[in-house]
Scaffold this active site. Sequence first.
Site, PDB file in Angstrom:
ATOM      1  N   ILE A  89       0.818  -1.220   0.000  1.00  0.00           N
ATOM      2  CA  ILE A  89       0.000   0.000   0.000  1.00  0.00           C
ATOM      3  C   ILE A  89       0.854   1.273   0.000  1.00  0.00           C
ATOM      4  CG2 ILE A  89      -2.025  -1.110   1.012  1.00  0.00           C
ATOM      5  CD1 ILE A  89      -1.282   0.278   3.681  1.00  0.00           C
ATOM      6  N   GLN A 147      13.361  -3.769   8.747  1.00  0.00           N
ATOM      7  CA  GLN A 147      12.105  -4.522   8.767  1.00  0.00           C
ATOM      8  C   GLN A 147      11.106  -3.734   9.613  1.00  0.00           C
ATOM      9  OE1 GLN A 147      12.266  -8.423  10.595  1.00  0.00           O
ATOM     10  NE2 GLN A 147      10.296  -9.018   9.746  1.00  0.00           N
ATOM     11  N   HIS A 153       8.568 -11.276   5.104  1.00  0.00           N
ATOM     12  CA  HIS A 153       7.957 -10.865   3.840  1.00  0.00           C
ATOM     13  C   HIS A 153       9.023 -10.503   2.821  1.00  0.00           C
ATOM     14  CE1 HIS A 153       8.285  -7.173   6.270  1.00  0.00           C
ATOM     15  NE2 HIS A 153       8.324  -6.477   5.146  1.00  0.00           N
ATOM     16  N   PHE A 154       8.661 -10.703   1.569  1.00  0.00           N
ATOM     17  CA  PHE A 154       9.534 -10.423   0.437  1.00  0.00           C
ATOM     18  C   PHE A 154       8.875  -9.348  -0.421  1.00  0.00           C
ATOM     19  CE2 PHE A 154      10.380 -14.645   1.873  1.00  0.00           C
ATOM     20  CZ  PHE A 154      11.736 -14.842   1.690  1.00  0.00           C
TER      21      PHE A 154
END
Length: 191
Positions: A89, A147, A153-154
Site C-alpha cells: 500500500i 524490517q 515478507h519479500f
Amino acid sequence: VRYFFGLYFVCRREVIEWMLKTLLERVGVNTVVSSSPVLSTGFGVRRLFSSTTIMANSDPDCLFCKIIEGKIPSKKVLETEKAFAFMDIFPTSKGHTLVIPKYHCEKLHELPPEEMADIGPAIVRVAKAIGATDYNVLQNNGSIAHQVVKHVHFHIIPKPNEQEGLGVTWPAKKGDEAELAAVADTIKGNL
C-alpha cells in the site's frame, strides 16, 4: 450428518469450527479461522465449510496475519497453501508486491523449511506476472535491517527507471582473502 473421527453428529457450522479449532490446538497447532479458500485437512474432514481456512502459527496482533485472515482488506494477487501475495500500500513503483508465508514468524531463519515451500515459486510467479524487465527482490530481518512489519515478507519491486523503485546504496569494499576464507569456514561449520 458429518463423520468426524469415528463419530457421527448433527450440528451447526459454529460447533464444527469450534471442535476442529480445539482439536488442532490440543495437538499444538495455533489456529485461526479465516475467510480464505476452502479448509482441507488430512483428518478426513474436507469442505466442511466453503470459505474457511485454518492458519497455523498466527499472531492475532500481526498486521500481515490479519491480512491473510481477511480481517484487514488487501489487493490479493496470489494465494497458495502456504503463501500469500498482495499489493504494497506504500509502493516504491507500480507493481510493488509483497509475498509472505502464512506461517507467522519475524525472521527468515525462524521459518520452518516446510513453510518456505511455496514462497520461492510464488516470488517467481509474481515477478513474471508483474512483467518488469528490471526489479529487486528484497527481504529484511530485524529493525536495524529496516524490517517494519514483524512477519517474514519479500518485496518484489519493479525498477522501471532510475527515479522509481528501490534505491540501493551498497557500501562494498574489497574483502580480505584470509578473512573471507575464515568466515566461509565458520558458515560451513554451522550448516
